[in-house]
Design a protein around this motif. Sequence first.
Motif, mmCIF file in Angstrom:
data_model
loop_
_atom_site.group_PDB
_atom_site.id
_atom_site.type_symbol
_atom_site.label_atom_id
_atom_site.label_comp_id
_atom_site.label_asym_id
_atom_site.label_seq_id
_atom_site.Cartn_x
_atom_site.Cartn_y
_atom_site.Cartn_z
ATOM 1 N N GLU A 133 2.070 11.291 56.095
ATOM 2 C CA GLU A 133 1.092 11.234 57.184
ATOM 3 C C GLU A 133 1.141 9.874 57.852
ATOM 4 O O GLU A 133 0.971 8.843 57.200
ATOM 5 C CB GLU A 133 -0.330 11.455 56.619
ATOM 6 N N PRO A 134 1.365 9.822 59.162
ATOM 7 C CA PRO A 134 1.250 8.538 59.842
ATOM 8 C C PRO A 134 -0.200 8.044 59.727
ATOM 9 O O PRO A 134 -1.123 8.699 60.206
ATOM 10 C CB PRO A 134 1.620 8.853 61.287
ATOM 11 N N TYR A 135 -0.363 6.939 59.072
ATOM 12 C CA TYR A 135 -1.671 6.467 58.671
ATOM 13 C C TYR A 135 -2.154 5.403 59.647
ATOM 14 O O TYR A 135 -1.401 4.495 60.020
ATOM 15 C CB TYR A 135 -1.532 5.898 57.254
ATOM 16 N N ILE A 136 -3.402 5.541 60.096
ATOM 17 C CA ILE A 136 -3.975 4.509 60.961
ATOM 18 C C ILE A 136 -5.153 3.889 60.222
ATOM 19 O O ILE A 136 -6.170 4.547 60.003
ATOM 20 C CB ILE A 136 -4.460 5.091 62.291
ATOM 21 N N PRO A 137 -5.013 2.651 59.771
ATOM 22 C CA PRO A 137 -6.084 2.033 58.988
ATOM 23 C C PRO A 137 -7.278 1.705 59.875
ATOM 24 O O PRO A 137 -7.109 1.561 61.098
ATOM 25 C CB PRO A 137 -5.431 0.752 58.458
ATOM 26 N N PRO A 138 -8.433 1.586 59.280
ATOM 27 C CA PRO A 138 -9.650 1.289 60.052
ATOM 28 C C PRO A 138 -9.723 -0.176 60.484
ATOM 29 O O PRO A 138 -10.673 -0.562 61.129
ATOM 30 C CB PRO A 138 -10.767 1.622 59.058
ATOM 31 N N TYR A 139 -8.718 -0.945 60.083
ATOM 32 C CA TYR A 139 -8.723 -2.349 60.492
ATOM 33 C C TYR A 139 -7.449 -2.625 61.268
ATOM 34 O O TYR A 139 -6.484 -1.866 61.186
ATOM 35 C CB TYR A 139 -8.796 -3.267 59.267
ATOM 36 N N GLU A 140 -7.449 -3.720 61.990
ATOM 37 C CA GLU A 140 -6.303 -4.015 62.830
ATOM 38 C C GLU A 140 -5.193 -4.655 62.000
ATOM 39 O O GLU A 140 -5.450 -5.442 61.100
ATOM 40 C CB GLU A 140 -6.700 -4.963 63.957
ATOM 41 N N ILE A 141 -3.956 -4.284 62.310
ATOM 42 C CA ILE A 141 -2.813 -4.867 61.613
ATOM 43 C C ILE A 141 -2.136 -5.863 62.534
ATOM 44 O O ILE A 141 -1.743 -5.495 63.646
ATOM 45 C CB ILE A 141 -1.833 -3.767 61.164
ATOM 46 N N PRO A 142 -2.016 -7.106 62.093
ATOM 47 C CA PRO A 142 -1.410 -8.120 62.965
ATOM 48 C C PRO A 142 0.082 -7.886 63.154
ATOM 49 O O PRO A 142 0.699 -7.092 62.432
ATOM 50 C CB PRO A 142 -1.654 -9.438 62.212
ATOM 51 N N TYR A 143 0.632 -8.628 64.068
ATOM 52 C CA TYR A 143 2.076 -8.624 64.323
ATOM 53 C C TYR A 143 2.802 -9.079 63.060
ATOM 54 O O TYR A 143 2.365 -10.001 62.365
ATOM 55 C CB TYR A 143 2.362 -9.582 65.484
ATOM 56 N N HIS A 144 3.929 -8.424 62.751
ATOM 57 C CA HIS A 144 4.572 -8.674 61.456
ATOM 58 C C HIS A 144 4.895 -10.145 61.216
ATOM 59 O O HIS A 144 4.790 -10.643 60.103
ATOM 60 C CB HIS A 144 5.840 -7.823 61.322
ATOM 61 N N ALA A 145 5.302 -10.825 62.279
ATOM 62 C CA ALA A 145 5.666 -12.244 62.110
ATOM 63 C C ALA A 145 4.438 -13.064 61.730
ATOM 64 O O ALA A 145 4.535 -14.016 60.939
ATOM 65 C CB ALA A 145 6.288 -12.773 63.392
ATOM 66 N N ASP A 146 3.292 -12.672 62.279
ATOM 67 C CA ASP A 146 2.060 -13.390 61.954
ATOM 68 C C ASP A 146 1.643 -13.129 60.511
ATOM 69 O O ASP A 146 1.168 -14.027 59.818
ATOM 70 C CB ASP A 146 0.938 -12.978 62.909
ATOM 71 N N ILE A 147 1.812 -11.887 60.068
ATOM 72 C CA ILE A 147 1.496 -11.576 58.665
ATOM 73 C C ILE A 147 2.353 -12.450 57.754
ATOM 74 O O ILE A 147 1.850 -13.112 56.845
ATOM 75 C CB ILE A 147 1.769 -10.087 58.340
ATOM 76 N N CYS A 148 3.662 -12.441 58.022
ATOM 77 C CA CYS A 148 4.586 -13.207 57.176
ATOM 78 C C CYS A 148 4.232 -14.690 57.197
ATOM 79 O O CYS A 148 4.218 -15.351 56.150
ATOM 80 C CB CYS A 148 6.032 -13.018 57.646
ATOM 81 N N ALA A 149 3.967 -15.210 58.388
ATOM 82 C CA ALA A 149 3.650 -16.629 58.503
ATOM 83 C C ALA A 149 2.373 -16.961 57.738
ATOM 84 O O ALA A 149 2.301 -17.983 57.053
ATOM 85 C CB ALA A 149 3.518 -17.009 59.967
ATOM 86 N N SER A 150 1.411 -16.061 57.835
ATOM 87 C CA SER A 150 0.133 -16.343 57.165
ATOM 88 C C SER A 150 0.286 -16.339 55.657
ATOM 89 O O SER A 150 -0.503 -16.935 54.938
ATOM 90 C CB SER A 150 -0.935 -15.337 57.605
ATOM 91 N N LEU A 151 1.319 -15.662 55.171
ATOM 92 C CA LEU A 151 1.561 -15.642 53.719
ATOM 93 C C LEU A 151 2.593 -16.705 53.329
ATOM 94 O O LEU A 151 3.156 -16.665 52.232
ATOM 95 C CB LEU A 151 2.052 -14.248 53.298
#
Length: 426
Positions: A133-151
């Motif tokens: 199932e294509p899942y849409i979470p109830p929260y916003e997902i940041p841009y992948h580069a931002d996720i990686c950078a934040s980690l």
Amino acid sequence: MLDIKFVRENPDTVKENIKKKFQDNKLHLVDEVITLDSKIRELKVKGDNLRQEKNETSESIGILLRNKEVEASNLKKERVVTINKELINIEEEETTLSQELREKMLVIPNIIDESVPIGKDDTQNKEIEKFGEPYIPPYEIPYHADICASLNGLDKDASGRTSGNGFYYLMNDIARLHSALLSYARDFMIDKGFNYCIPPFMIHGDVVAGVMSFEEMDNMMYKIENEDLYLIGTSEHSMIGKFKGQTLDEKELPIAMTSYSPCFRKEVGAHGIEERGIYRVHQFEKQEMVVLCKKEDAISWYNKMWSYTVEFFRSLDVPVRTLECCSGDLADLKVKSCDVEAWSPRQQKYFEVGSCSTLGDAQARRLNIKAKNKEETYLVSTLNNTVLATPRGLIAVIENNYMEDGSIKIPKALRNYMGGKEIITK
RNA sequence: GGAGUAGUACUCAAGUGGCUGAAGAGGCGCCCCUGCUAAGGGUGUAGAUUGGGAAACUGAUGCGAGAGUUCAAAUCUCUCCUACUCCGCCA
């Protein structure tokens, strides 16, 4: 590339196929190719006859000389000199025409499979099936580069300084996740019975020319200065190159290989390199499947192969779909091809993570890859498919496992490769 | 990177300018003998790519690749590639 005999005998089929691919501008090639072919054959007969006379005359000179008949032999020598002059012209013309024929043949598209949907371009590619199932979470997902950078997992500023745009430093758990994915992909395919292979990452120019057109070569391949070496754009280049000009024993078929390599691409043209992310880059790593098999086995391998990629992503909790390339979007060598696309919960659409193709014997004809049994020698069928290309695959895993608090849940299948870790947090 | 040696058909292998597209052998087919196996004897056959021909048949190319010398090249010359051995260098 098609067989010239096939074109000669089935010009209408070839033309029909060109129409299906909306390449009407290539229709004239069919008749041109047939004309060229018959001219070449005429020249060949002419040349063959002259060569026959030359051989016979030369042989008779030997006999005359043994009998010390010098004058008679000189006359014959003159005749051979004349023949040689004539032959030069004929051979030159034959070479020119053959090159012309090959160039035209190279751009006449392969006959597509009957099951390929007819359509003009990539907008008419046809979704085949969704998995998960294509899942849409109830929260916003940041841009992948931002996720990686934040980690603390990505540094593009540094890579910009060292290497320019289109490169990246992956670091810490993100880098480890990247490696884990590749290791898992490798083991996944080994478990499916594929032979693991690490090929050369650089290949000679003649191999490159064998696997792609000059235009592609310019737009994709990095050349090493002062060496006849190119960085590979995919391990398929090395893996197919491995068999160039070879005749295999039929007993060796099917050859099912899974190869790992870094891939280097200039990405000149169409899309270019994006500034921020790591979706389209100059350097990535890929686990690939390459299969050489008998013609009659090709379609069943094709179906098996794309389904392995689907299974791979499903085992990482990434929803995927398969999208069949319509006739107009199918590259000229391909008989049938589909993309595997991963769900992006951020963009709420699917994006390409792999591509599965059967090329029939077109690639094998180009590269002269054959198999033989007791009765006959024939061209093999070749197929290739992506298991995992990353960082692209990494993006799919990250987005689909992103938690509201900014951490990433590590899919169960990867935990062993991450030292048992279950989650990546700040 | 240096030096030496080699590269002939499915495999081994003979072959230094014409009578070699390739002897011979293994292999493969058939037959015989023997028999627990291993083996032995006889005989036949092919050999790669491609053109012409309805066919019988017939031609061209083909001795690692390419170029050259010659009327003629597996054979002579040059360049390259690959493998092996020795040396150097190196994670």
